[in-house]
Design an enzyme around this catalytic site. Structure first.
Site, short mmCIF file in Angstrom:
data_model
loop_
_atom_site.label_atom_id
_atom_site.label_comp_id
_atom_site.label_asym_id
_atom_site.label_seq_id
_atom_site.Cartn_x
_atom_site.Cartn_y
_atom_site.Cartn_z
N CYS A 123 0.93 -1.18 0.19
CA CYS A 123 0.08 0.02 -0.10
C CYS A 123 0.87 1.11 -0.08
CB CYS A 123 -0.81 0.11 1.18
SG CYS A 123 -1.92 1.47 1.23
N CYS B 48 -0.43 3.93 2.35
CA CYS B 48 -0.41 3.82 3.82
C CYS B 48 1.37 4.11 4.06
CB CYS B 48 -0.73 2.65 4.08
SG CYS B 48 -2.16 1.73 3.40
N ASP B 49 2.02 3.68 3.32
CA ASP B 49 3.47 3.49 3.80
C ASP B 49 4.66 4.44 2.99
OD1 ASP B 49 2.71 1.69 5.64
OD2 ASP B 49 2.79 -0.14 4.28
#
Ligand code: NAP
Length: 318
Positions: free
Chosen positions: A135, A138-139
């Site tokens: 992701c 997200c990261d």
């Protein structure tokens, strides 16, 4: 009607499930959405949605999902966060057993989607969240000004690699062939981006590190040559993002429904072979898996569920 009895149960709160809920809600069907984790499905891990009609410029997946969730709420769908562990779909009353409770309904719409396929290299599980991610949204910021590697050559891999160029020192796309699968317009943007490099005909075979991803081995599939890629000394780690397709969440249904390559087979109107049971979105066998097709599937499934419950056939009405 008992407390846990609904007109329609929708399994999954991605674009297909949320669209279905908007339509069942508008049809005044008593609707329950069961979501195991987070609303939004795959689009919450999508950094930019560029091709859904009406999405805003540079709109992120989570932003679009927020509006879909609010819309489904507005139309009265009830939602529980629970994991479905068993289903009995055959009778007139469908039973859906979750970890926390059991629910029943006249009709079920399966919109459980798909989860990212693992890269398939040794050590992958160990380094999830310690270098390995699926992701970018997200990261990405964990790897600000570090080296980032992306595995895959499809639309997702190339789009997410482009997004990651905003964060990484450099981004290298590792693809098992010498041609991208991504559509031409995405490829054009990729080849014009100076921070994006390519390792063609290459697969990642092993990951290593002491509690965090420090180095990995890649292999050229044509020559067999192996190369060890190490983290920059100052960084101590690097990002490895896997975008090599998705696996449908259909395991639970395999004994009751017809699956092909893991995807639920439906007709054009989302009917499975069990009356009152419909499938919509990425879990369904089809040619184009996009937010727009998921939303369309959800709408059709909802109206077909309504017709099933009301006891008429929508298609024959013309
Ligand atoms: P995909 O189209 O199935 O592509 C998967 C990629 O991963 C392919 O390049 C494939 O290589 C590679 N791959 C598969 N297994 C691998 C393995 N074990 N090791 C290394 N590489 C592997 O998946 P996707 O890109 O996630 O797209 C899924 C669907 O969503 C598609 O229909 C796509 O069009 C759609 N999508 C659309 C958009 C958009 O329109 N903007 C954005 C994202 C996704 P090969 O090419 O060699 O098979």
């Amino acid at each position: 009607m008992t407390e846990n009895m609904y007109d329609v149960i929708i399994i999954g709160a991605g674009p297909a499930g949320l669209s279905a809920a908007i339509y069942t809600g508008r049809a005044r069907l008593n609707t329950l959405i069961i979501e195991k984790e987070k609303d939004g499905g795959q689009i919450v891990i999508t950094s930019e949605i560029d091709n859904y009609p009406g999405s805003l410029a540079n709109e992120s997946g989570p932003s679009l999902v927020d509006r879909m969730v609010a819309q489904a709420d507005r139309h009265g769908a009830k939602k529980v966060y629970d994991t479905v562990i068993a289903c009995d779909l055959k009778g007139d009353i469908k039973h859906v057993k979750c970890k926390k409770a059991e629910y029943t309904a006249h009709s079920v719409i399966i919109a459980a989607g798909a989860h990212p396929r693992p890269i398939g290299c040794t050590g992958e599980q160990e380094f999830i969240g310690k270098g390995v991610s699926y992701c970018a949204t997200c990261d990405a910021d964990f790897f600000e000004d570090m080296d980032i590697y992306v595995v895959g050559g499809g639309d997702t891999a190339v789009e997410e690699a482009l997004y990651l160029t905003k964060f990484g020192r450099q981004v290298t796309l590792i693809h098992r062939r010498d041609q991208l699968r991504a559509i031409k317009s995405i490829q054009d943007r990729a080849f014009a981006n100076k921070k994006l490099n390519y390792m063609w005909d290459t697969v990642v075979t092993e990951l290593h590190g002491d509690g965090i991803l420090e180095f990995m081995t890649v292999r050229n599939v044509k020559t067999g040559e192996e190369t060890v890629i190490k983290a920059n000394e100052d960084d101590g780690t690097f990002g490895l993002f896997g975008f090599v397709g998705f696996i449908p969440e259909s395991e639970l249904f395999k004994d009751q429904l017809n699956l092909r390559n893991g995807y639920i087979v439906t007709d054009d109107n989302m009917h499975t072979e069990i009356p009152g049971v419909f499938a919509a979105g990425d879990i369904r066998e089809k040619s184009l898996r996009q937010v727009i097709t998921a939303a369309a599937d959800g709408a059709i499934a909802a109206m077909e569920a309504n017709a099933y419950i009301e006891g008429y056939c929508l298609v024959n009405l013309g």
